[in-house]
Motif scaffolding. Structure first.
Motif, PDB file in Angstrom:
ATOM      1  N   LYS A 183       0.749  -1.474   0.010  1.00 26.73           N
ATOM      2  CA  LYS A 183      -0.108   0.004  -0.154  1.00 26.73           C
ATOM      3  C   LYS A 183       1.121   1.148  -0.268  1.00 26.73           C
ATOM      4  CE  LYS A 183      -3.585  -0.218   2.975  1.00 26.73           C
ATOM      5  NZ  LYS A 183      -3.904  -0.125   4.059  1.00 26.73           N
ATOM      6  N   ASN A 184       1.682   1.473   1.173  1.00 25.09           N
ATOM      7  CA  ASN A 184       2.731   2.563   0.835  1.00 25.09           C
ATOM      8  C   ASN A 184       3.444   2.666  -0.422  1.00 25.09           C
ATOM      9  OD1 ASN A 184       2.232   2.978   3.164  1.00 25.09           O
ATOM     10  ND2 ASN A 184       4.293   1.653   4.159  1.00 25.09           N
ATOM     11  N   SER A 187       1.057   4.929  -2.637  1.00 27.01           N
ATOM     12  CA  SER A 187       0.491   5.870  -2.638  1.00 27.01           C
ATOM     13  C   SER A 187       2.007   6.570  -2.598  1.00 27.01           C
ATOM     14  CB  SER A 187       0.024   5.533  -0.416  1.00 27.01           C
ATOM     15  OG  SER A 187       1.711   5.135  -0.057  1.00 27.01           O
ATOM     16  N   SER A 188       3.078   5.950  -2.869  1.00 31.19           N
ATOM     17  CA  SER A 188       4.043   7.028  -2.481  1.00 31.19           C
ATOM     18  C   SER A 188       4.437   7.135  -4.462  1.00 31.19           C
ATOM     19  CB  SER A 188       5.535   6.183  -2.321  1.00 31.19           C
ATOM     20  OG  SER A 188       5.296   5.042  -2.907  1.00 31.19           O
TER      21      SER A 188
END
Length: 326
Positions: A183-184, A187-188
């Protein structure tokens, strides 16, 4: 890779959801999650309604854009002119000719084989592939080397990098840190993940023939396998797509018909690298990212290296599954 794990029954799994994910995260629980077909208007555009559920006392819908195949979660207040349909068949009549229905029809037309039913090959404009990574149940964690190799290879060339992840509920429950890590990356802005339904349990019994295995195993609760996974995904911030991959790539005609009746588009693969199948332009490449298929991972990384020059010339790209299907 086929996970040799015995089935876990729904009551035990529901306890696992509560004690595993919800003990470590503050996600909002949803209720009354069910299939609900219809059409509606969202910001002046037509969309398809596939599911409905209740969150914090309010009704929400899982919707799909019939042109782009993108899904969204929208509240009842955000949608106008909701027209409900009693069945998938009625929805199909009203969406005939759309990209969504063309892809679903293509998948149904390739549903006869016991193995690898559904769409197996994309239609890119340039050379390249669509990468699909299966996350079957495993005691091993995510093979993060796949994803770091991807982002390194396509840095400043294709960002975010599109990839389809076929997710199981049991992998989610066993490896919450890996899901957070993925997920990171989204999002990045490093990855663009299409989350493919790969069932909650991914039942597999090594003593059974393929015709009686995976989802063809007797007494399988298909409704739980499909909808409980979607519920878990949404509760933990993941957006279900319109795609489905059969565990083990095993199915029959009746099972394909039952899956498409959920409004889901089955996908297979014409390049399962660990089985020695070679990727061709437009291939739906399959590798496993659950730590159980080092051969497939190695072959994919070698494929990336062999295409390095073409990648930098933008002549060999990765394609988003939603744009690669018919």
């Amino acid at each position: 890779m086929k996970a040799r794990i015995k089935p876990v029954y729904p009551i035990i799994l529901l306890l696992l959801i509560v004690t595993s994910f919800h003990s470590s995260t503050a996600q909002t629980k949803i209720t009354d999650y069910k299939v609900s077909f219809g059409t509606a208007d969202y910001q002046g555009k037509n969309c398809l309604v596939l599911r409905e559920f209740i969150k914090e006392g309010k009704k929400y819908y899982l919707t799909a854009d019939p042109a782009s195949l993108n899904t969204s979660i929208l509240s009842s207040k955000e949608l106008d002119k909701i027209v409900p349909y009693a069945s998938y068949e009625q929805l199909a009549i009203h969406t005939n000719g759309t990209a969504y229905m063309k892809a679903l029809t293509e998948a149904k037309d390739q549903s006869i084989p016991l193995q690898d039913a559904g769409i197996t090959h994309g239609f890119p404009k340039e050379k390249g592939i669509t990468l699909t990574i299966d996350l079957c149940p495993s005691h091993k964690g995510l093979d993060r080397n796949i994803f770091t190799s991807l982002t390194d290879a396509f840095r400043n060339i294709e960002r975010p990098v599109p990839v389809a992840l076929s997710l199981t509920g049991r992998f989610m429950l066993s490896h919450p840190d890996d899901i957070t890590w993925l997920k990171n990356l989204v999002s990045s802005g490093q990855l663009n993940i299409t989350w493919v339904n790969h069932t909650y349990n991914h039942h597999y019994d090594p003593s059974r023939p393929l015709s009686q295995n995976f989802l063809l195993e007797r007494n399988t609760d298909l409704n739980f396998e499909v909808l409980a996974l979607e519920t878990l995904m949404i509760e933990n911030g993941l957006l279900p797509s319109v795609f489905f991959r059969f565990p083990g790539l095993i199915s029959d005609q009746q099972l394909v018909d039952r899956i498409t009746a959920y409004g889901l588009i089955p996908i297979g693969s014409d390049a399962w690298l660990a089985k020695g199948q070679q990727a061709q332009p437009g291939s739906l490449v399959l590798i496993h990212g659950n730590g159980n298929e080092p051969v497939g991972v190695r072959d994919f990384i070698n494929l990336l290296k062999s295409e390095d020059t073409a990648v930098h010339q933008k002549q060999w790209l990765l394609y988003d599954l939603r744009t690669a299907v018919p």
